[in-house]
Scaffold this motif. Sequence first.
Motif, PDB file in Angstrom:
ATOM      1  N   SER A  83      -7.351  14.243   5.455  1.00  0.00           N
ATOM      2  CA  SER A  83      -7.444  14.944   4.172  1.00  0.00           C
ATOM      3  C   SER A  83      -6.060  15.346   3.681  1.00  0.00           C
ATOM      4  CB  SER A  83      -8.333  16.189   4.321  1.00  0.00           C
ATOM      5  OG  SER A  83      -9.653  15.825   4.676  1.00  0.00           O
ATOM      6  N   LEU A  84      -5.230  15.823   4.610  1.00  0.00           N
ATOM      7  CA  LEU A  84      -3.867  16.215   4.252  1.00  0.00           C
ATOM      8  C   LEU A  84      -3.060  15.003   3.802  1.00  0.00           C
ATOM      9  CD1 LEU A  84      -1.688  18.384   4.108  1.00  0.00           C
ATOM     10  CD2 LEU A  84      -1.197  17.974   6.522  1.00  0.00           C
ATOM     11  N   ASN A  85      -3.226  13.879   4.497  1.00  0.00           N
ATOM     12  CA  ASN A  85      -2.505  12.659   4.130  1.00  0.00           C
ATOM     13  C   ASN A  85      -2.868  12.201   2.719  1.00  0.00           C
ATOM     14  OD1 ASN A  85      -1.301  12.622   6.626  1.00  0.00           O
ATOM     15  ND2 ASN A  85      -2.636  11.052   7.491  1.00  0.00           N
ATOM     16  N   LYS A  86      -4.136  12.326   2.363  1.00  0.00           N
ATOM     17  CA  LYS A  86      -4.573  11.901   1.031  1.00  0.00           C
ATOM     18  C   LYS A  86      -3.972  12.788  -0.054  1.00  0.00           C
ATOM     19  CE  LYS A  86      -8.871   9.751   2.584  1.00  0.00           C
ATOM     20  NZ  LYS A  86     -10.349   9.764   2.544  1.00  0.00           N
ATOM     21  N   ALA A  90      -1.291  11.419  -2.928  1.00  0.00           N
ATOM     22  CA  ALA A  90      -1.509  11.569  -4.368  1.00  0.00           C
ATOM     23  C   ALA A  90      -0.246  12.059  -5.072  1.00  0.00           C
ATOM     24  CB  ALA A  90      -2.667  12.533  -4.620  1.00  0.00           C
ATOM     25  N   SER A  91       0.594  12.801  -4.356  1.00  0.00           N
ATOM     26  CA  SER A  91       1.821  13.329  -4.959  1.00  0.00           C
ATOM     27  C   SER A  91       2.853  12.230  -5.218  1.00  0.00           C
ATOM     28  CB  SER A  91       2.433  14.410  -4.058  1.00  0.00           C
ATOM     29  OG  SER A  91       2.908  13.850  -2.847  1.00  0.00           O
ATOM     30  N   LEU A  92       2.634  11.019  -4.669  1.00  0.00           N
ATOM     31  CA  LEU A  92       3.570   9.913  -4.876  1.00  0.00           C
ATOM     32  C   LEU A  92       3.382   9.247  -6.238  1.00  0.00           C
ATOM     33  CD1 LEU A  92       3.366   8.175  -1.374  1.00  0.00           C
ATOM     34  CD2 LEU A  92       5.254   9.558  -2.251  1.00  0.00           C
ATOM     35  N   ILE A  93       2.218   9.442  -6.848  1.00  0.00           N
ATOM     36  CA  ILE A  93       1.942   8.798  -8.134  1.00  0.00           C
ATOM     37  C   ILE A  93       2.959   9.263  -9.182  1.00  0.00           C
ATOM     38  CG2 ILE A  93       0.257   8.559 -10.003  1.00  0.00           C
ATOM     39  CD1 ILE A  93      -1.943   8.873  -7.937  1.00  0.00           C
ATOM     40  N   GLY A  94       3.558   8.292  -9.864  1.00  0.00           N
ATOM     41  CA  GLY A  94       4.551   8.601 -10.885  1.00  0.00           C
ATOM     42  C   GLY A  94       5.980   8.586 -10.380  1.00  0.00           C
ATOM     43  N   LYS A  95       6.159   8.496  -9.067  1.00  0.00           N
ATOM     44  CA  LYS A  95       7.511   8.482  -8.513  1.00  0.00           C
ATOM     45  C   LYS A  95       8.040   7.052  -8.407  1.00  0.00           C
ATOM     46  CE  LYS A  95       7.371  12.843  -6.017  1.00  0.00           C
ATOM     47  NZ  LYS A  95       7.643  13.537  -4.741  1.00  0.00           N
ATOM     48  N   THR A  96       9.359   6.936  -8.432  1.00  0.00           N
ATOM     49  CA  THR A  96      10.009   5.633  -8.300  1.00  0.00           C
ATOM     50  C   THR A  96      10.280   5.356  -6.832  1.00  0.00           C
ATOM     51  OG1 THR A  96      11.066   5.846 -10.466  1.00  0.00           O
ATOM     52  CG2 THR A  96      12.013   4.248  -8.932  1.00  0.00           C
ATOM     53  N   LEU A 197      -6.762   1.903   2.905  1.00  0.00           N
ATOM     54  CA  LEU A 197      -7.551   0.778   3.395  1.00  0.00           C
ATOM     55  C   LEU A 197      -7.439   0.760   4.911  1.00  0.00           C
ATOM     56  CD1 LEU A 197      -6.441  -1.994   0.856  1.00  0.00           C
ATOM     57  CD2 LEU A 197      -8.580  -0.701   0.838  1.00  0.00           C
ATOM     58  N   ASP A 198      -8.585   0.930   5.595  1.00  0.00           N
ATOM     59  CA  ASP A 198      -8.588   0.990   7.064  1.00  0.00           C
ATOM     60  C   ASP A 198      -7.604   2.046   7.564  1.00  0.00           C
ATOM     61  OD1 ASP A 198     -10.477  -1.043   7.214  1.00  0.00           O
ATOM     62  OD2 ASP A 198      -8.948  -2.607   7.216  1.00  0.00           O
ATOM     63  N   ASN A 199      -7.618   3.198   6.890  1.00  0.00           N
ATOM     64  CA  ASN A 199      -6.777   4.349   7.254  1.00  0.00           C
ATOM     65  C   ASN A 199      -5.287   4.100   7.061  1.00  0.00           C
ATOM     66  OD1 ASN A 199      -9.002   5.942   7.986  1.00  0.00           O
ATOM     67  ND2 ASN A 199      -8.991   5.153  10.080  1.00  0.00           N
ATOM     68  N   GLU A 200      -4.924   3.032   6.357  1.00  0.00           N
ATOM     69  CA  GLU A 200      -3.518   2.773   6.054  1.00  0.00           C
ATOM     70  C   GLU A 200      -3.286   2.975   4.563  1.00  0.00           C
ATOM     71  OE1 GLU A 200      -0.002  -0.609   6.612  1.00  0.00           O
ATOM     72  OE2 GLU A 200      -2.059  -1.019   7.254  1.00  0.00           O
ATOM     73  N   LEU A 201      -2.184   3.642   4.233  1.00  0.00           N
ATOM     74  CA  LEU A 201      -1.870   3.961   2.844  1.00  0.00           C
ATOM     75  C   LEU A 201      -1.220   2.772   2.140  1.00  0.00           C
ATOM     76  CD1 LEU A 201      -1.524   5.936   0.471  1.00  0.00           C
ATOM     77  CD2 LEU A 201       0.606   6.711   1.551  1.00  0.00           C
ATOM     78  N   TYR A 202      -1.734   2.456   0.941  1.00  0.00           N
ATOM     79  CA  TYR A 202      -1.159   1.409   0.102  1.00  0.00           C
ATOM     80  C   TYR A 202      -0.784   2.001  -1.252  1.00  0.00           C
ATOM     81  CZ  TYR A 202      -2.588  -2.291   3.326  1.00  0.00           C
ATOM     82  OH  TYR A 202      -2.717  -3.105   4.425  1.00  0.00           O
ATOM     83  N   LEU A 203       0.297   1.483  -1.834  1.00  0.00           N
ATOM     84  CA  LEU A 203       0.764   1.940  -3.138  1.00  0.00           C
ATOM     85  C   LEU A 203       0.675   0.793  -4.142  1.00  0.00           C
ATOM     86  CD1 LEU A 203       4.050   3.775  -2.031  1.00  0.00           C
ATOM     87  CD2 LEU A 203       1.716   4.674  -2.048  1.00  0.00           C
ATOM     88  N   LEU A 204       0.213   1.107  -5.345  1.00  0.00           N
ATOM     89  CA  LEU A 204       0.180   0.118  -6.419  1.00  0.00           C
ATOM     90  C   LEU A 204       1.474   0.264  -7.213  1.00  0.00           C
ATOM     91  CD1 LEU A 204      -1.404  -2.057  -7.971  1.00  0.00           C
ATOM     92  CD2 LEU A 204      -2.334  -0.222  -9.407  1.00  0.00           C
ATOM     93  N   ILE A 205       2.329  -0.770  -7.137  1.00  0.00           N
ATOM     94  CA  ILE A 205       3.644  -0.745  -7.782  1.00  0.00           C
ATOM     95  C   ILE A 205       3.813  -2.022  -8.593  1.00  0.00           C
ATOM     96  CG2 ILE A 205       6.138  -0.574  -7.406  1.00  0.00           C
ATOM     97  CD1 ILE A 205       5.446   0.577  -4.614  1.00  0.00           C
ATOM     98  N   ASN A 206       4.079  -1.869  -9.872  1.00  0.00           N
ATOM     99  CA  ASN A 206       4.243  -3.032 -10.759  1.00  0.00           C
ATOM    100  C   ASN A 206       3.055  -3.984 -10.669  1.00  0.00           C
ATOM    101  OD1 ASN A 206       6.788  -1.984 -11.370  1.00  0.00           O
ATOM    102  ND2 ASN A 206       7.825  -3.241  -9.833  1.00  0.00           N
ATOM    103  N   GLY A 207       1.862  -3.412 -10.508  1.00  0.00           N
ATOM    104  CA  GLY A 207       0.652  -4.221 -10.459  1.00  0.00           C
ATOM    105  C   GLY A 207       0.372  -4.864  -9.117  1.00  0.00           C
ATOM    106  N   GLU A 208       1.185  -4.593  -8.092  1.00  0.00           N
ATOM    107  CA  GLU A 208       0.990  -5.173  -6.766  1.00  0.00           C
ATOM    108  C   GLU A 208       0.804  -4.071  -5.727  1.00  0.00           C
ATOM    109  OE1 GLU A 208       3.579  -8.369  -5.531  1.00  0.00           O
ATOM    110  OE2 GLU A 208       4.291  -8.648  -7.580  1.00  0.00           O
ATOM    111  N   MET A 209      -0.037  -4.357  -4.711  1.00  0.00           N
ATOM    112  CA  MET A 209      -0.289  -3.396  -3.650  1.00  0.00           C
ATOM    113  C   MET A 209       0.704  -3.601  -2.509  1.00  0.00           C
ATOM    114  SD  MET A 209      -2.810  -1.520  -4.696  1.00  0.00           S
ATOM    115  CE  MET A 209      -3.309  -0.671  -3.206  1.00  0.00           C
ATOM    116  N   TYR A 210       1.319  -2.498  -2.070  1.00  0.00           N
ATOM    117  CA  TYR A 210       2.261  -2.541  -0.953  1.00  0.00           C
ATOM    118  C   TYR A 210       1.849  -1.513   0.098  1.00  0.00           C
ATOM    119  CZ  TYR A 210       5.564  -5.092  -3.980  1.00  0.00           C
ATOM    120  OH  TYR A 210       6.167  -6.018  -4.801  1.00  0.00           O
TER     121      TYR A 210
END
Length: 220
Positions: A83-86, A90-96, A197-210
């Motif tokens: 829960s803490l990780n999520k 969420a605080s990463l959204i909007g950051k470069t 996804l499967d407890n691993e964090l992914y970021l959507l950047i420039n339309g791609e998941m990393y």
Amino acid sequence: MLNSVSMDSIYQSTYDAKKDREIKKELDKEAFLELLVTELQNQDPTQPMENKDLVAQLSQLSSTEQITNMSQAIQEMVNSQMSLNKLQAASLIGKTVVVNDNTIDLQSGVAEGLNYGLDNGSQVYLEIYDSKGQVVYTEDLGVQEAGLHSYVWSGRNNDGTMMPDGEYLYGIYTVENGQMVANTGVKSGTVEAVKFLDNELYLLINGEMYPYSVVNEIST
């Protein structure tokens, strides 16, 4: 010690008491206590269970309960951490962010620019590969200083033929102590969304998941 009649009674009583319970792979503390009580109720009065045997079984009950409590505590800690990780994700959204990425997209004959960093000044070589891992283009980029560098591929192979649109991989190589060393390409962009996804964090950047594991820099 139990006689044969008592053993039959124990088995029957245990079966009747547990037939409506959910089948489990391991004996939990309630089932263990139930079995112990049934055994005591059906023991041979002329040869009752010795104190040391009772103490041994009670010790097993205590161990079973401790293991159960520990497992529950660990699971609660895991759930709390997730829960803490999520919330933190969420605080990463909007950051470069800057991520490790050695891919190039070629669209309508135009390749996107590639970026790479050098820790030390060195002779630099570029290789570009198709989807099958075959080298389609090579270039000696000369001696370059340490820092961030950019390059734009023409989209042509070593023979000057325009390559088909698609995704390509590239390698940046430097010479260190007489050995060719691979360097990681990078891309930057704004985090648009986060996902687990499967407890691993992914970021959507420039339309791609990393995956978060390839992020090497975060800025506001």
